[in-house]
Design a protein around this motif. Sequence first.
Motif, PDB file in Angstrom:
ATOM      1  N   GLY A 157      17.208 -70.032   8.180  1.00 47.63           N
ATOM      2  CA  GLY A 157      18.277 -69.139   8.613  1.00 47.63           C
ATOM      3  C   GLY A 157      19.473 -69.893   9.170  1.00 47.63           C
ATOM      4  N   LEU A 158      19.208 -70.903   9.979  1.00 45.31           N
ATOM      5  CA  LEU A 158      20.296 -71.717  10.530  1.00 45.31           C
ATOM      6  C   LEU A 158      21.024 -72.500   9.438  1.00 45.31           C
ATOM      7  CD1 LEU A 158      18.642 -73.016  13.815  1.00 45.31           C
ATOM      8  CD2 LEU A 158      20.628 -71.502  13.625  1.00 45.31           C
ATOM      9  N   MET A 159      20.262 -73.045   8.506  1.00 37.65           N
ATOM     10  CA  MET A 159      20.885 -73.795   7.408  1.00 37.65           C
ATOM     11  C   MET A 159      21.717 -72.856   6.533  1.00 37.65           C
ATOM     12  SD  MET A 159      17.829 -76.451   6.409  1.00 37.65           S
ATOM     13  CE  MET A 159      18.538 -76.767   4.821  1.00 37.65           C
ATOM     14  N   GLY A 160      21.190 -71.691   6.233  1.00 41.48           N
ATOM     15  CA  GLY A 160      21.932 -70.724   5.430  1.00 41.48           C
ATOM     16  C   GLY A 160      23.203 -70.277   6.127  1.00 41.48           C
ATOM     17  N   GLY A 161      23.107 -69.999   7.419  1.00 36.55           N
ATOM     18  CA  GLY A 161      24.283 -69.594   8.179  1.00 36.55           C
ATOM     19  C   GLY A 161      25.333 -70.693   8.230  1.00 36.55           C
ATOM     20  N   ALA A 162      24.878 -71.921   8.397  1.00 33.41           N
ATOM     21  CA  ALA A 162      25.816 -73.054   8.423  1.00 33.41           C
ATOM     22  C   ALA A 162      26.510 -73.221   7.069  1.00 33.41           C
ATOM     23  CB  ALA A 162      25.087 -74.339   8.801  1.00 33.41           C
ATOM     24  N   LEU A 163      25.769 -73.031   5.984  1.00 30.18           N
ATOM     25  CA  LEU A 163      26.372 -73.146   4.654  1.00 30.18           C
ATOM     26  C   LEU A 163      27.362 -72.018   4.393  1.00 30.18           C
ATOM     27  CD1 LEU A 163      23.284 -74.253   2.543  1.00 30.18           C
ATOM     28  CD2 LEU A 163      25.329 -75.594   3.038  1.00 30.18           C
ATOM     29  N   ILE A 164      27.030 -70.818   4.819  1.00 33.54           N
ATOM     30  CA  ILE A 164      27.955 -69.693   4.650  1.00 33.54           C
ATOM     31  C   ILE A 164      29.229 -69.938   5.449  1.00 33.54           C
ATOM     32  CG2 ILE A 164      28.326 -67.246   5.195  1.00 33.54           C
ATOM     33  CD1 ILE A 164      25.324 -66.843   4.518  1.00 33.54           C
ATOM     34  N   GLY A 165      29.075 -70.354   6.694  1.00 34.06           N
ATOM     35  CA  GLY A 165      30.245 -70.639   7.526  1.00 34.06           C
ATOM     36  C   GLY A 165      31.087 -71.765   6.958  1.00 34.06           C
TER      37      GLY A 165
ATOM     38  N   THR B 131      30.290 -57.125   4.309  1.00 32.33           N
ATOM     39  CA  THR B 131      29.770 -57.781   5.508  1.00 32.33           C
ATOM     40  C   THR B 131      30.226 -59.229   5.608  1.00 32.33           C
ATOM     41  OG1 THR B 131      27.725 -58.257   4.305  1.00 32.33           O
ATOM     42  CG2 THR B 131      27.741 -56.317   5.709  1.00 32.33           C
ATOM     43  N   SER B 132      30.340 -59.910   4.480  1.00 35.32           N
ATOM     44  CA  SER B 132      30.777 -61.308   4.555  1.00 35.32           C
ATOM     45  C   SER B 132      32.249 -61.404   4.940  1.00 35.32           C
ATOM     46  CB  SER B 132      30.526 -62.022   3.224  1.00 35.32           C
ATOM     47  OG  SER B 132      31.184 -61.366   2.162  1.00 35.32           O
ATOM     48  N   GLY B 133      33.062 -60.523   4.397  1.00 35.26           N
ATOM     49  CA  GLY B 133      34.484 -60.555   4.728  1.00 35.26           C
ATOM     50  C   GLY B 133      34.745 -60.184   6.172  1.00 35.26           C
ATOM     51  N   HIS B 134      34.118 -59.119   6.626  1.00 31.44           N
ATOM     52  CA  HIS B 134      34.337 -58.668   8.000  1.00 31.44           C
ATOM     53  C   HIS B 134      33.475 -59.450   8.995  1.00 31.44           C
ATOM     54  CE1 HIS B 134      37.065 -55.368   7.331  1.00 31.44           C
ATOM     55  NE2 HIS B 134      36.274 -54.851   6.401  1.00 31.44           N
ATOM     56  N   GLY B 135      32.181 -59.573   8.695  1.00 34.17           N
ATOM     57  CA  GLY B 135      31.249 -60.178   9.649  1.00 34.17           C
ATOM     58  C   GLY B 135      31.415 -61.666   9.820  1.00 34.17           C
ATOM     59  N   VAL B 136      31.688 -62.373   8.748  1.00 36.21           N
ATOM     60  CA  VAL B 136      31.822 -63.829   8.839  1.00 36.21           C
ATOM     61  C   VAL B 136      33.282 -64.215   9.081  1.00 36.21           C
ATOM     62  CG1 VAL B 136      31.527 -66.015   7.607  1.00 36.21           C
ATOM     63  CG2 VAL B 136      29.794 -64.236   7.394  1.00 36.21           C
ATOM     64  N   CYS B 137      34.144 -63.788   8.185  1.00 34.80           N
ATOM     65  CA  CYS B 137      35.544 -64.222   8.263  1.00 34.80           C
ATOM     66  C   CYS B 137      36.348 -63.437   9.282  1.00 34.80           C
ATOM     67  CB  CYS B 137      36.192 -64.105   6.888  1.00 34.80           C
ATOM     68  SG  CYS B 137      35.377 -65.122   5.651  1.00 34.80           S
ATOM     69  N   GLY B 138      36.196 -62.121   9.286  1.00 39.02           N
ATOM     70  CA  GLY B 138      36.982 -61.290  10.195  1.00 39.02           C
ATOM     71  C   GLY B 138      36.664 -61.539  11.653  1.00 39.02           C
ATOM     72  N   LEU B 139      35.380 -61.630  11.984  1.00 45.16           N
ATOM     73  CA  LEU B 139      35.010 -61.899  13.376  1.00 45.16           C
ATOM     74  C   LEU B 139      35.460 -63.293  13.795  1.00 45.16           C
ATOM     75  CD1 LEU B 139      31.465 -60.298  13.710  1.00 45.16           C
ATOM     76  CD2 LEU B 139      33.667 -59.389  14.469  1.00 45.16           C
ATOM     77  N   GLY B 140      35.394 -64.236  12.856  1.00 56.74           N
ATOM     78  CA  GLY B 140      35.863 -65.592  13.152  1.00 56.74           C
ATOM     79  C   GLY B 140      37.358 -65.632  13.459  1.00 56.74           C
ATOM     80  N   ARG B 141      38.112 -64.673  12.939  1.00 58.28           N
ATOM     81  CA  ARG B 141      39.553 -64.587  13.203  1.00 58.28           C
ATOM     82  C   ARG B 141      39.858 -63.630  14.352  1.00 58.28           C
ATOM     83  NH1 ARG B 141      42.240 -62.563   8.029  1.00 58.28           N
ATOM     84  NH2 ARG B 141      41.719 -60.916   9.366  1.00 58.28           N
ATOM     85  N   LEU B 142      38.813 -63.120  15.008  1.00 56.17           N
ATOM     86  CA  LEU B 142      38.924 -62.191  16.143  1.00 56.17           C
ATOM     87  C   LEU B 142      39.626 -60.883  15.750  1.00 56.17           C
ATOM     88  CD1 LEU B 142      39.836 -64.745  18.953  1.00 56.17           C
ATOM     89  CD2 LEU B 142      37.573 -63.899  18.310  1.00 56.17           C
ATOM     90  N   SER B 143      39.331 -60.392  14.552  1.00 53.78           N
ATOM     91  CA  SER B 143      39.909 -59.152  14.061  1.00 53.78           C
ATOM     92  C   SER B 143      39.187 -57.948  14.669  1.00 53.78           C
ATOM     93  CB  SER B 143      39.802 -59.091  12.536  1.00 53.78           C
ATOM     94  OG  SER B 143      40.059 -57.796  12.063  1.00 53.78           O
TER      95      SER B 143
END
Length: 145
Positions: free
Chosen positions: A9-17, A106-118
């Motif tokens: 899970g950690l490796m997958g999350g790191a690769l997605i990020g 979920t990837s657009g909002h959850g990963v990228c959007g939250l990372g941009r503090l949207s």
Amino acid sequence: MSEFTPVAGLMGGALIGTSAVVLLAFTGRLAGISNIAHGLVASLRQGKPMDAAWRFVFLLGMVGATWAYFHATAATVNPRQHYPSGLLVLGGLLVGYGTSMGNGCTSGHGVCGLGRLSVRSLAATLTFMATGALTVFVLRHVAHI
């Protein structure tokens, strides 16, 4: 889910990020998969091969990395059994409709959007998570599927 796999899970999350950051750094685009896939189809229709190319390569990388993982680890996919096919098709259509309504997945909002503090992405992600939890509750405890 029957087994706890924190390392995977950690490796997958790191690769997605990492893939989201690399895509943003090199193209200025967000790694929202539904928008990338929709944009691929639109680019092909509009005759924009350069726009279609990066989208195709990104999606191919997702599929290729999955194939490589399963090939390298000899892991197998164990699909869920005893789910009505019609319900699965309905679920897929609802997901597609929801990504269109929510301007992303979920990837657009959850990963990228939250990372941009949207704030919009925070609201979307909270909605995804609450709906997912409610769906699991209803399927397991009400419908007993």
